[in-house]
Enzyme design. Structure first.
Site, short mmCIF file in Angstrom:
data_model
loop_
_atom_site.label_atom_id
_atom_site.label_comp_id
_atom_site.label_asym_id
_atom_site.label_seq_id
_atom_site.Cartn_x
_atom_site.Cartn_y
_atom_site.Cartn_z
CG HIS A 224 -21.90 8.86 34.83
ND1 HIS A 224 -22.38 7.74 34.21
CD2 HIS A 224 -22.79 9.12 35.84
CE1 HIS A 224 -23.48 7.32 34.81
NE2 HIS A 224 -23.76 8.15 35.80
CG HIS A 263 -18.68 -0.01 31.66
ND1 HIS A 263 -19.11 -0.57 32.84
CD2 HIS A 263 -19.59 0.91 31.31
CE1 HIS A 263 -20.26 -0.01 33.17
NE2 HIS A 263 -20.57 0.89 32.26
CG ASP A 319 -21.40 7.22 27.08
OD1 ASP A 319 -22.56 7.62 27.04
OD2 ASP A 319 -20.85 6.83 28.12
N1 COA Z 1 -8.69 5.07 27.27
C1 COA Z 1 -7.43 4.79 27.65
N2 COA Z 1 -7.10 4.11 28.76
C2 COA Z 1 -8.12 3.72 29.54
C3 COA Z 1 -9.46 3.97 29.21
C4 COA Z 1 -9.72 4.68 28.03
N3 COA Z 1 -10.96 4.98 27.67
N4 COA Z 1 -10.25 3.45 30.18
C5 COA Z 1 -9.44 2.91 31.10
N5 COA Z 1 -8.15 3.06 30.70
C6 COA Z 1 -6.95 2.60 31.39
C7 COA Z 1 -6.56 3.58 32.49
O1 COA Z 1 -5.72 4.58 32.00
C8 COA Z 1 -5.89 2.68 33.48
O2 COA Z 1 -4.60 2.42 33.04
P1 COA Z 1 -3.38 2.25 34.10
O3 COA Z 1 -3.78 1.07 34.95
O4 COA Z 1 -2.21 2.00 33.24
O5 COA Z 1 -3.34 3.52 34.88
C9 COA Z 1 -6.69 1.37 33.36
O6 COA Z 1 -7.27 1.39 32.06
C10 COA Z 1 -7.78 1.27 34.40
O7 COA Z 1 -8.52 2.51 34.42
P2 COA Z 1 -9.65 2.81 35.49
O8 COA Z 1 -10.19 4.18 35.28
O9 COA Z 1 -9.15 2.48 36.86
O10 COA Z 1 -10.65 1.65 35.09
P3 COA Z 1 -12.17 1.59 35.23
O11 COA Z 1 -12.56 0.30 34.63
O12 COA Z 1 -12.57 1.84 36.60
O13 COA Z 1 -12.63 2.81 34.29
C11 COA Z 1 -13.93 4.31 33.12
C12 COA Z 1 -13.88 2.96 33.83
C13 COA Z 1 -15.28 4.41 32.43
C14 COA Z 1 -13.79 5.42 34.17
C15 COA Z 1 -12.78 4.42 32.11
O14 COA Z 1 -12.78 3.32 31.25
C16 COA Z 1 -12.83 5.72 31.32
O15 COA Z 1 -12.35 6.75 31.79
N6 COA Z 1 -13.39 5.67 30.08
C17 COA Z 1 -13.52 6.86 29.27
C18 COA Z 1 -14.74 7.66 29.70
C19 COA Z 1 -16.04 7.00 29.31
O16 COA Z 1 -16.21 6.53 28.20
N7 COA Z 1 -16.97 7.01 30.26
C20 COA Z 1 -18.28 6.45 30.06
C21 COA Z 1 -18.45 5.16 30.77
S1 COA Z 1 -19.98 4.37 30.33
#
Ligand code: COA
Length: 392
Positions: A224, A263, A319
């Site tokens: 987050h 995201h 971010d």
């Molecule tokens: N780098 C690499 N792979 C990523 C990724 C990233 N930043 N974000 C998502 N993925 C991949 C996951 O590994 C997953 O792959 P899989 O299906 O092969 O296991 C897939 O995308 C879905 O991930 P998930 O966490 O379920 O998707 P989400 O849309 O719910 O995730 C976040 C949202 C923000 C949790 C995720 O994108 C993340 O961890 N980002 C990095 C942290 C970040 O920047 N957070 C700030 C958010 S504003």
């Protein structure tokens, strides 16, 4: 008993749990709206103070209301002496987000009506927290560095005063303006993890302070608000890396995430990231920094790999692009998430008030989801208890 709806291990994605009139996101179109106004309009034409007023009171203020509100915030910037005295005894290597979270209940202690559920009291406390959060962050930074804590300057606006209290020099107006825009862009974001945490806590009729402290805890995590600091750590690590492409490929091949990308809601682009990317490029050109080029290389490489994997919705988020902007403003990496909090406190407070006073959703309900029990089960009588001396 009615059958429970199962949304296990989905992080409640796609589950609507309340009505809210505070902000709106269209994740497909990349749109973010506060109280009906597009974020781009607010960033270009508003100020953080006006945005806070909009979030808390629901309308854009008339000139005299904005002036009075700004004056009120400026008059509330000081924090009680006992808070600063306490901070002086804390370990100097304490993480600023922990310090900020610890300070919020300290502020609550000065309040006569500790858990007041009165709208005006909650609004006053919200305005107080918006005013005091920058003071706390700046004070901690100076205390940990053995520097004197600086008095807020009532002649400076919110962002400019923060930079003054942090850095001890008159801020350049253009930098203060850029920081003000960053604060506008981070001020609210519907039911994100920290806002939900804040609302969940006050659904028990706990105080606004308790809700804000919960929001701070949730924001600190690296998935987050903590992501901006992780992005900066990545950029600093790659500053002298000749093979950025190789580093990104290896990172993803190991199953690691690229911080600042992806995201839960935005699937075609985060409008805040677009705005901040332009700001970062401009600041980079002015200061001769290399961050824009490094970020660009990371972005291009990651996007190419994601495209090959069919993961076309993982794009740079707020971010990814705020971290280099803050760095170019001279802000230390571990203060980047606290700056997010300085802004987001406005949204948390608006949501807490909406939750507490059931502004849009009728009778407020205590949040109480349930879990599928998968532990030991020996029937309704429970497992046979054996005294400690008879256990193997
Ligand atoms: N780098 C690499 N792979 C990523 C990724 C990233 N930043 N974000 C998502 N993925 C991949 C996951 O590994 C997953 O792959 P899989 O299906 O092969 O296991 C897939 O995308 C879905 O991930 P998930 O966490 O379920 O998707 P989400 O849309 O719910 O995730 C976040 C949202 C923000 C949790 C995720 O994108 C993340 O961890 N980002 C990095 C942290 C970040 O920047 N957070 C700030 C958010 S504003």
């Amino acid at each position: 008993m009615s059958e429970a709806i199962r949304v296990k291990n989905t992080g409640l994605r796609g589950v609507t749990v309340a009505d809210s009139a505070i902000s709106f996101i269209d994740g497909e179109k990349g749109v973010l709206i506060y109280r009906g106004y597009r974020i781009e309009d607010l960033a270009d034409r508003s100020s953080f103070m006006e945005t806070v007023y909009l979030l808390l009171f629901g309308t854009l203020p008339a000139a005299e209301h904005l002036e009075a509100f700004t004056r009120q915030v400026r008059n509330m910037r000081r924090v009680p002496g006992y808070v600063l005295d306490s901070m002086r005894h804390w370990p100097k290597n304490a993480r600023p987000m922990d310090v900020l979270q610890a300070c919020v209940p300290l502020l609550a202690m000065a309040e006569e009506q500790g858990d007041a559920l009165d709208r005006q009291v909650c609004l006053d406390r919200s305005i107080g927290l918006v005013a005091q959060m920058p003071t706390l962050v700046a004070a901690w930074h100076r205390i940990r560095n053995g520097q004197p804590v600086l008095e807020p300057d009532p002649d400076l606006d919110h962002a400019g005063n923060f930079l003054w209290m942090l850095q001890g020099k008159r801020p350049d107006p253009a930098t203060a303006k850029d920081l003000d825009v960053c604060l506008i862009l981070h001020a609210d974001h519907t039911f994100n993890a920290s806002t939900f945490a804040a609302r969940e806590v006050v659904s028990t009729r706990a105080s606004l302070y308790a809700g804000v402290a919960a929001g701070l805890g949730a924001l600190s995590g690296s998935l987050h608000g903590g992501a901006n600091a992780k992005v900066m750590e990545m950029l600093l690590k790659l500053e002298n890396e000749p093979d950025i492409e190789g580093w990104v490929s290896a990172q993803l091949a190991r199953g690691e995430r690229i911080m600042g990308m992806g995201h839960a809601i935005y699937k075609t682009g985060d409008p805040r990231a677009v705005y901040l990317k332009r700001m970062g490029q401009r600041l980079g050109e002015q200061t001769g920094g290399t961050w824009a080029a490094i970020s660009q290389k990371i972005e291009e490489t990651a996007l190419a790999i994601f495209a090959r994997q069919g993961k076309t919705t993982i794009l740079p988020n707020v971010d990814f692009n705020s971290a280099p902007v803050y760095y170019l403003m001279g802000i230390p990496t571990d203060l980047m998430t606290p700056i997010f909090a300085i802004s987001r406190v406005a949204g948390w407070c608006a949501h807490i008030i909406e939750e507490q006073f059931a502004d849009v959703q009728g009778k407020p309900a205590l949040y109480r989801p349930q879990a599928q029990y998968v532990g030991e089960y020996c029937g309704l009588m429970g497992c046979e208890y054996s005294p400690v001396d008879r256990r193997k």
